[in-house]
Design a protein around this motif. Structure first.
Motif, PDB file in Angstrom:
ATOM      1  N   ILE A 160       0.830  -1.199   0.000  1.00 55.89           N
ATOM      2  CA  ILE A 160       0.000   0.000   0.000  1.00 55.89           C
ATOM      3  C   ILE A 160       0.868   1.253   0.000  1.00 55.89           C
ATOM      4  CG2 ILE A 160      -0.214   0.171   2.513  1.00 55.89           C
ATOM      5  CD1 ILE A 160      -3.128   0.941   2.077  1.00 55.89           C
ATOM      6  N   ASN A 161       2.141   1.065   0.286  1.00 53.31           N
ATOM      7  CA  ASN A 161       3.120   2.136   0.091  1.00 53.31           C
ATOM      8  C   ASN A 161       4.456   1.494  -0.256  1.00 53.31           C
ATOM      9  OD1 ASN A 161       4.266   1.366   2.614  1.00 53.31           O
ATOM     10  ND2 ASN A 161       2.906   2.786   3.687  1.00 53.31           N
ATOM     11  N   LEU A 162       5.375   2.314  -0.711  1.00 51.29           N
ATOM     12  CA  LEU A 162       6.658   1.798  -1.190  1.00 51.29           C
ATOM     13  C   LEU A 162       7.804   2.654  -0.678  1.00 51.29           C
ATOM     14  CD1 LEU A 162       5.753   1.107  -4.934  1.00 51.29           C
ATOM     15  CD2 LEU A 162       5.940  -0.573  -3.112  1.00 51.29           C
ATOM     16  N   ASP A 172       3.014   6.773  -0.616  1.00 52.45           N
ATOM     17  CA  ASP A 172       1.685   6.165  -0.691  1.00 52.45           C
ATOM     18  C   ASP A 172       1.391   5.750  -2.129  1.00 52.45           C
ATOM     19  OD1 ASP A 172      -0.974   5.469  -0.384  1.00 52.45           O
ATOM     20  OD2 ASP A 172      -1.670   7.543  -0.531  1.00 52.45           O
ATOM     21  N   CYS A 173       0.928   4.525  -2.317  1.00 59.12           N
ATOM     22  CA  CYS A 173       0.570   4.091  -3.673  1.00 59.12           C
ATOM     23  C   CYS A 173      -0.901   3.676  -3.771  1.00 59.12           C
ATOM     24  CB  CYS A 173       1.467   2.951  -4.157  1.00 59.12           C
ATOM     25  SG  CYS A 173       1.433   1.475  -3.141  1.00 59.12           S
ATOM     26  N   PHE A 174      -1.709   4.073  -2.760  1.00 56.85           N
ATOM     27  CA  PHE A 174      -3.140   3.806  -2.875  1.00 56.85           C
ATOM     28  C   PHE A 174      -3.889   5.061  -3.307  1.00 56.85           C
ATOM     29  CE2 PHE A 174      -7.384   3.176  -0.691  1.00 56.85           C
ATOM     30  CZ  PHE A 174      -7.877   2.355  -1.694  1.00 56.85           C
ATOM     31  N   PHE A 175      -3.724   6.149  -2.538  1.00 57.29           N
ATOM     32  CA  PHE A 175      -4.407   7.388  -2.898  1.00 57.29           C
ATOM     33  C   PHE A 175      -3.600   8.229  -3.888  1.00 57.29           C
ATOM     34  CE2 PHE A 175      -6.521   6.602   1.248  1.00 57.29           C
ATOM     35  CZ  PHE A 175      -7.825   6.596   0.793  1.00 57.29           C
ATOM     36  N   GLN A 192      -2.382  -2.198  -9.104  1.00 53.73           N
ATOM     37  CA  GLN A 192      -2.610  -3.526  -8.522  1.00 53.73           C
ATOM     38  C   GLN A 192      -3.560  -3.473  -7.338  1.00 53.73           C
ATOM     39  OE1 GLN A 192       1.477  -5.098  -7.824  1.00 53.73           O
ATOM     40  NE2 GLN A 192       0.674  -6.962  -8.735  1.00 53.73           N
ATOM     41  N   ILE A 193      -3.279  -2.548  -6.422  1.00 52.28           N
ATOM     42  CA  ILE A 193      -4.102  -2.516  -5.208  1.00 52.28           C
ATOM     43  C   ILE A 193      -5.476  -1.944  -5.508  1.00 52.28           C
ATOM     44  CG2 ILE A 193      -3.389  -0.249  -4.308  1.00 52.28           C
ATOM     45  CD1 ILE A 193      -3.202  -1.696  -1.541  1.00 52.28           C
TER      46      ILE A 193
END
Length: 679
Positions: A160-162, A172-175, A192-193
């Motif tokens: 969900i983050n990297l 953050d890689c969701f929002f 992906q998420i």
């Protein structure tokens, strides 16, 4: 901060020993503003490791609770012990939270504790989160670790983050999709998420397919995300470094924005007196229902019962009941636990974790309520490992028997995996725990807290007896003493049951040859015989007793006569039903360096162990899975330490009982016969 149930997040930090849970706990408390300076494990100044044994050993033994405010949420964090020796406190915390964050050491990868905690959280229906800690460790392949986690626990595990900038920051890689990382494409991870989340909800999926991602509102994404967590459709992966602070505030953001609150999570498994699952209502105006999941004997405030409120509001000075006890107690002091400190509060609402002080009748897993409409409900208990390690003990100094009893009682209250037994026939007090280390800590606490020193020796192994066949037994008890006599005659049959079935008593009397009032006396005699054994003096189990015939006398028949007749008819039947001795077989998991595999497997084979398999782990570690008789493992801690130079670790769980080899049964029987003859 003033908050309601929708603002609460309850999260337990769990995982293998050495993953950095306690330092992560400290970092989260600092980022949340609860503490100003980070404590040190080496100096013994952390919020969670406050016990003398924890400070001396540099690792957690008990769970620790603290509440912090972040964003719109009040987050109750529970730091738990990683060592399998202290799983009692860890697993009991699972009955108080909605989410378990399993912490993984970036350098060591997936370990035994990682698997165990993932399994237990899933069994409990809790949301799960994987936190890869220590991402600043040199020469760590984080991409390979993510692949390993997905292979081990399923493709629903997604970042969900990297980490970015050499693990100095977390993105953050969701929002959000901006930024770059050496690990992977942020846009790919985002896609992906997002795909995983939207497919859980038909409406969200339809909006996404028709109008694209921009048509999805943050609320839609949150609701779908929360549903994924609740149903196990998504296990987010987060990255952090508790040492540098990278990803710590971002982890708090995940807790605040995405984790389920008490009203959103899967319903807790409460049951009524008929063992039917019922629903509790997270409404502050409802009758109170709270569950005690931790007991602390605090030297300053007395006995503390730490509880999770499931419905209703507990206020200071209110009246509560414990389980179905009709006597109320007054909530004189109500506390919120913040690590080392206890903060007095006025009330606790649904979802809150709080503590009540100075109530002697409180016990682990007690249900607190304010109305007798709720006095027959209970929370489905957590499955705890069976304490198999035992030590027989007695006070080192005469006159301390009462003091020893009180100390053991208090220690038993605090630990659901610690047991105390007293064997009348041997006049022997036995304590049982999950390992030799577990019991060593108990003995140290007994000395430090209560001033009681003991001498110990190995206890008898908890053998059991059963039968391999069916048989009938008969006894007539007749006694004339000049006045009223005693008379009772019993015919019964014994049949074996499957392992673990326990005991059944069946009334097959017809025609009133034995009045129903005497059947409890016959069962009492049977149970007395079962306690004392028939082959080697160990309790009998896994059998059915059917009483099918007998006689009584209208004047001379008494309860005592049928107790004796039932007991001796039972022993007569047992002697003809091929009685056998059963021994406890335990599941053994041994973690060792690969170089020691030959010595360890050979040593286990010499203990009548069955090797069930091996797993190779990162860092040259090997896990051997086996089943072995508990009686063969009495000196195993010392042997394993010698074979592995102190690097080996192991855990035991009771698996089942099975018959001992004939030579062992003869040995046990021969040792029992002199005592039987003496009695």
């Amino acid at each position: 901060m003033s908050y309601n149930t929708e603002n609460i997040r309850n999260v337990a930090l769990a995982g293998h020993a050495g993953t950095g849970k306690t330092t992560l706990f400290e970092a989260l408390l600092q980022a949340g503003g609860l503490i100003q300076n980070l404590g040190s494990i080496e100096r013994g100044t952390t919020q969670s490791d406050t016990d003398a044994q924890e400070k001396a050993r540099g690792h957690s033994i008990d769970s620790c609770i603290a509440g912090i405010d972040h964003g719109d949420s009040h987050i109750n964090l529970v730091d738990t012990a990683g060592y399998a020796d202290f799983r009692g406190g860890t697993l009991s915390a699972f009955s108080a939270v909605e989410t378990v964050a399993i912490v993984v050491n970036a350098a060591n990868g997936i370990e035994h504790g990682t698997r165990r905690m993932m399994e237990r959280a899933k069994e409990r229906g809790l949301a799960r989160l994987l936190v890869i800690n220590k991402i600043d460790t040199e020469v760590v392949d984080l991409s390979a670790l993510v692949d390993a986690l997905r292979e081990e626990f399923g493709q629903e595990c997604l970042p969900i983050n990297l980490p970015a900038d050499n693990a100095g920051r977390v993105l953050d890689c969701f929002f959000h999709r901006d930024g770059k990382t050496d690990f992977s494409s942020l846009a790919d991870a985002h896609q992906q998420i997002l795909d995983q989340v939207v497919e859980i909800n038909e409406t969200t999926m339809g909006d996404y397919l028709d109008k694209g991602e921009d048509a999805l509102t943050p609320q839609q994404l949150h609701d779908a995300f929360e549903q994924c967590l609740r149903e196990g459709h998504l296990v987010p992966i987060c990255f952090a470094s508790s040492r540098t602070g990278a990803g710590v505030r971002e982890l708090l953001d995940v807790f605040d924005r995405l984790l389920p609150n008490p009203a959103e999570a899967n319903p807790p498994p409460f049951r009524n007196g008929d063992n039917v699952q019922i629903a509790v209502d997270p409404n502050p105006a409802s009758h109170v229902v709270a569950d005690v999941f931790k007991v602390i004997n605090d030297p300053f405030v007395g006995k503390l019962g730490v509880f999770r409120v499931w419905q209703g509001t507990i206020r200071r000075d209110s009246q509560l009941y414990i389980d179905d006890n009709r006597k109320a107690f007054k909530v004189g002091h109500l506390f919120r636990l913040n690590g080392k400190s206890h903060v007095e509060i006025e009330q606790a609402i649904p979802g809150d974790i709080a503590a009540v002080a100075k109530v002697d009748d409180l016990h682990f897993d007690a249900v607190l309520h304010d109305s007798h409409d709720e006095d027959s409900i209970h929370l489905e208990p957590v499955h705890f490992p069976q304490p198999m390690f035992g030590l027989a003990l007695q006070p080192k100094h005469k006159g301390q028997e009462q003091k020893l009893s009180q100390a053991l009682t208090r220690l038993t209250e605090e630990d659901p995996c610690f047991r105390m037994e007293h064997h009348k026939e041997l006049n022997e007090t036995v304590i049982r725990g999950l390992s030799d280390l577990h019991l060593k800590i108990v003995l140290e606490r007994m000395k430090d807290r209560y001033g009681v020193e003991v001498v110990t020796h190995p206890p008898r192994i908890a053998y059991r007896e059963t039968i391999a066949g069916s048989a009938e037994g008969h006894h007539r008890h007749k006694k004339q003493t000049g006045g009223a006599g005693q008379f009772g005659e019993v015919f019964l049959r014994v049949d074996p049951l499957e392992r673990g079935a326990g005991f059944e008593f069946v009334d097959a009397i017809k025609g009133g040859v034995i009045p129903g009032q005497f059947l409890p006396a016959i069962e009492k005699g049977v149970r007395q015989a079962m306690e004392n054994g028939a082959v080697a003096g160990y309790p009998l189990q896994d059998l059915r007793v059917t009483v099918f015939d007998g006689k009584y006398h209208p004047v001379d028949s008494k309860e005592v006569a049928f107790v004796s007749a039932g007991k001796k008819a039972f022993l007569d039947a047992i002697s003809k039903a091929h009685p056998i001795v059963l021994e406890p077989i335990v599941d053994v998991e041994v973690s060792i360096p690969e170089d020691n595999v030959g010595d360890v497997t050979g040593g286990l084979a010499g203990k009548r162990a069955r090797i069930m398999g091996t797993d190779a782990k990162r860092g040259g570690e090997l896990v051997i899975k086996a089943q072995a008789p508990l009686a063969e493992l009495t000196d195993y801690p010392t042997e394993l330490k010698a074979m592995t130079g102190g690097q080996g670790r192991y855990s035991l769980d009771l698996s089942h009982y099975e018959p001992v080899p004939p030579p062992v049964q003869r040995q046990l029987s021969d040792a029992w016969k002199p005592k039987l003859e003496e009695d």
